[in-house]
Enzyme design. Structure first.
Site, PDB file in Angstrom:
ATOM      1  N   ASP A 195     -13.767   3.307   6.773  1.00 29.54           N
ATOM      2  CA  ASP A 195     -12.626   4.359   5.227  1.00 29.54           C
ATOM      3  C   ASP A 195     -13.594   4.960   5.054  1.00 29.54           C
ATOM      4  O   ASP A 195     -13.511   5.833   4.410  1.00 29.54           O
ATOM      5  CB  ASP A 195     -11.275   2.985   6.050  1.00 29.54           C
ATOM      6  CG  ASP A 195     -10.954   3.931   4.890  1.00 29.54           C
ATOM      7  OD1 ASP A 195     -10.382   5.187   5.519  1.00 29.54           O
ATOM      8  OD2 ASP A 195     -10.292   3.749   3.533  1.00 29.54           O
TER       9      ASP A 195
ATOM     10  N   HIS B 168       1.290  -0.805   0.137  1.00 28.70           N
ATOM     11  CA  HIS B 168      -0.349  -0.112  -0.412  1.00 28.70           C
ATOM     12  C   HIS B 168       0.703   0.917   0.118  1.00 28.70           C
ATOM     13  O   HIS B 168       1.522   1.950   1.102  1.00 28.70           O
ATOM     14  CB  HIS B 168      -1.298  -0.336   1.486  1.00 28.70           C
ATOM     15  CG  HIS B 168      -2.070   1.056   0.895  1.00 28.70           C
ATOM     16  ND1 HIS B 168      -2.542   1.070   0.574  1.00 28.70           N
ATOM     17  CD2 HIS B 168      -2.324   2.159   1.566  1.00 28.70           C
ATOM     18  CE1 HIS B 168      -3.953   1.633   0.748  1.00 28.70           C
ATOM     19  NE2 HIS B 168      -3.608   2.572   0.665  1.00 28.70           N
TER      20      HIS B 168
ATOM     21  N   ARG C 163     -11.985  13.100   4.652  1.00 29.17           N
ATOM     22  CA  ARG C 163     -11.330  13.818   4.337  1.00 29.17           C
ATOM     23  C   ARG C 163     -10.196  14.952   3.906  1.00 29.17           C
ATOM     24  O   ARG C 163     -10.452  15.544   3.771  1.00 29.17           O
ATOM     25  CB  ARG C 163      -9.988  12.498   5.453  1.00 29.17           C
ATOM     26  CG  ARG C 163     -10.415  12.752   6.921  1.00 29.17           C
ATOM     27  CD  ARG C 163      -9.171  11.254   6.728  1.00 29.17           C
ATOM     28  NE  ARG C 163      -8.388  10.779   6.949  1.00 29.17           N
ATOM     29  CZ  ARG C 163      -6.987   9.964   6.752  1.00 29.17           C
ATOM     30  NH1 ARG C 163      -7.694   8.737   5.947  1.00 29.17           N
ATOM     31  NH2 ARG C 163      -5.703  10.543   5.585  1.00 29.17           N
TER      32      ARG C 163
ATOM     33  N   SER D 242      -6.740   4.803   8.173  1.00 30.91           N
ATOM     34  CA  SER D 242      -7.546   4.581   7.223  1.00 30.91           C
ATOM     35  C   SER D 242      -6.871   2.962   6.463  1.00 30.91           C
ATOM     36  O   SER D 242      -7.445   2.221   5.998  1.00 30.91           O
ATOM     37  CB  SER D 242      -7.255   5.231   6.326  1.00 30.91           C
ATOM     38  OG  SER D 242      -7.234   5.220   5.223  1.00 30.91           O
TER      39      SER D 242
ATOM     40  N   LYS E  25      -7.737  -1.385   6.668  1.00 27.96           N
ATOM     41  CA  LYS E  25      -7.852  -1.289   4.827  1.00 27.96           C
ATOM     42  C   LYS E  25      -7.680  -3.073   5.164  1.00 27.96           C
ATOM     43  O   LYS E  25      -7.746  -3.779   4.638  1.00 27.96           O
ATOM     44  CB  LYS E  25      -7.905  -0.787   3.746  1.00 27.96           C
ATOM     45  CG  LYS E  25      -8.507   0.760   3.722  1.00 27.96           C
ATOM     46  CD  LYS E  25      -8.874   1.079   2.344  1.00 27.96           C
ATOM     47  CE  LYS E  25      -7.473   2.015   2.471  1.00 27.96           C
ATOM     48  NZ  LYS E  25      -7.430   3.386   2.622  1.00 27.96           N
TER      49      LYS E  25
HETATM   50  N1  URA Z   1      -4.257   5.879   1.602  1.00 28.03           N
HETATM   51  C1  URA Z   1      -5.049   5.509   2.311  1.00 28.03           C
HETATM   52  O1  URA Z   1      -5.947   5.130   2.087  1.00 28.03           O
HETATM   53  N2  URA Z   1      -5.405   6.132   2.998  1.00 28.03           N
HETATM   54  C2  URA Z   1      -5.149   7.588   3.564  1.00 28.03           C
HETATM   55  O2  URA Z   1      -5.618   7.791   4.725  1.00 28.03           O
HETATM   56  C3  URA Z   1      -3.941   7.778   3.090  1.00 28.03           C
HETATM   57  C4  URA Z   1      -3.037   7.376   1.958  1.00 28.03           C
END
Ligand code: URA
Length: 453
Positions: free
Chosen positions: A163, A84, A170, A185, A189
């Site tokens: 999220d 990620h 956000r 966040s 996930k």
């Molecule tokens: N990627 C995400 O999934 N969340 C964030 O807050 C920033 C980048």
């Protein structure tokens, strides 16, 4: 039970710690529709300024993770891995890594997000492929990971819905650049995916949420720590995001570039980062015993076409038009284009990724409000990277858009993003540092060829 939301907002505003019950109730009541967006926005801003400690961040992460179903692939013998990114401009590595690593035999149940601020989002890129569906039921994700080896999906009413709602809020309330909110966040996930190992690409620089390597290291440490405490193998690379990654920025344009890389071509910086991230995923998933062996394995599935074949198969399985793989011209195309040329002769010294990202948003590639629609064809194609020689009047990039885009503002931002130096400019490294979870003993790190903490 009625929750005293103004009192919770006040506590955080005044720098006090929120209790586990308060955080859990906030998430539950927000999703239940009892807390309006204006109160949640105020709380997000209070968290932005006052922060959260590791315990609050862990509670927020777990509450968000369990706001929907948590996937489990315990019945599959292969390692489940993911990567990620913390958000960048032109970063399309997820679309390359997931099919490539799946082609090497690992499982990747990837839950991603949409564009956030000036950064692009994997889901928006995927949706530029006609028909591609990113909102799947958990059972469908389960089936895809079993049959295809991977799935590329978004948060939904059943997968990390907290999220999905908070991410969108956000994005439009200037509360993205907060370490606890980013950690919760991302990790909510990733923990909902049922993975064994996670590689993080923590961006730093002008086009990243963390502007300095120190802030990026702090974010990487918080991410690695949160995942490690939840029993996951974790590693984070700190990578430079001062200029866009690759040569294309914008949703369909980035899918085009993904197809170039999966086809064995593509720009060197994007190819290099994908090789290294793939090697980490393969190594942490026990598919290879060192990072060099991981890179070799990645090179093989790119060269023999297996990674591209995997992508084609997944596009079809998620409802997308697989003809785009061989005919990228079937992807959405912008009606209009305009070149931005160099104001002088010399060397390109700055290509401010943050300004480029906002320019792409103004052209239609991102959102200004929760309701904004994306133009999948909008974006920017570059012909130069930092360090390249340029002549006065030579093309640096081309803006792609449809009528109605904020062209003048976008053009001004791009012009402002560019600096030309009379002196040659040294190219700076892309990968700045590595942080790995404590599960790795120093000798294992050395054998794997890892430097850094
Ligand atoms: N990627 C995400 O999934 N969340 C964030 O807050 C920033 C980048």
């Amino acid at each position: 039970m009625t929750l005293a939301v103004p009192e919770i907002i006040r506590k955080k505003r005044d720098g006090e710690k929120l209790s586990c019950e308060e955080i859990q109730s906030l998430i539950r009541h927000y999703l239940g529709g009892e807390i309006p967006d204006y109160q949640m926005s105020a709380l997000l801003m209070a968290i932005f300024f006052r922060g959260m400690d590791a315990e609050e961040t862990g509670t927020l992460t777990r509450s968000m993770m369990s706001s929907g179903e948590v996937l489990s692939f315990a019945h599959l013998p292969e390692a489940k891995v993911d990567k990620h990114s913390t958000g960048g401009v032109g970063d399309k590595t997820s679309l390359i890594l997931s099919p490539a690593v799946a082609a090497c035999g690992l499982r990747i149940p990837m839950i991603s997000g949409r564009g956030l601020g000036f950064t692009g989002g994997t889901l928006d890129k995927l949706e530029s492929i006609p028909g591609f569906r990113v909102r799947l039921e958990p059972a469908e994700v389960q089936r895809l990971v079993e049959q295809e080896g991977f799935a590329l999906v978004g948060q939904s009413d059943n997968l990390v819905p907290a999220d999905r709602r908070l991410y969108a809020l956000r994005d439009v309330t200037a509360t993205v650049e907060s370490i606890p909110l980013i950690v919760a966040s991302i990790m909510s996930k990733k923990l909902a995916e049922g993975i064994d190992a996670l590689v993080l690409d923590v961006k730093t620089g002008l086009g990243a949420f963390m502007k300095t390597p120190e802030r990026a290291r702090a974010l990487a440490a918080a991410l690695v720590d949160t995942g490690w405490k939840m029993g996951k193998r974790m590693a984070a690379l700190i990578t430079a995001m001062d200029q866009p990654l690759g040569l294309k920025v914008g949703n369909a344009l980035e899918v085009e570039e993904v197809l170039e890389v999966l086809g064995g071509g593509g720009p060197p910086d994007l190819c290099e980062l994908c090789r290294v991230l793939a090697a980490y995923m393969l190594w942490m998933g026990n598919a290879v015993d060192s990072l060099p062996a991981g890179m070799e394995r990645y090179d093989q599935v790119i060269a023999n076409g297996q990674a591209l074949a995997k992508f084609r198969s997944l596009v079809a399985a998620q409802g997308g038009d697989p003809r785009v793989i061989d005919r990228p011209q079937l992807l959405p195309q912008a009606g209009q284009s305009e070149s931005v040329v160099s104001p002088g002769s010399g060397y390109l010294s700055v290509l401010h990724a943050g300004k480029i990202g906002w320019a792409a948003v103004l052209l239609g590639a991102g959102r200004m409000t929760v309701q904004s629609a994306i133009d999948p064809a909008a974006g920017i194609v570059f012909f130069k990277k930092i360090g390249d020689p340029v002549e006065k009047g030579e093309r640096i990039c081309e803006l792609r858009f449809h009528p109605g885009a904020s062209l003048e503002e976008a053009r001004n931002l791009v012009r402002d993003a560019v600096c030309i130096s009379p002196e040659p400019v040294e190219k700076t490294p892309l990968i700045l540092d590595t942080i790995v979870g404590d599960f790795l003993f120093p000798s294992v790190r050395e054998n794997a060829g890892i430097t850094g903490r």
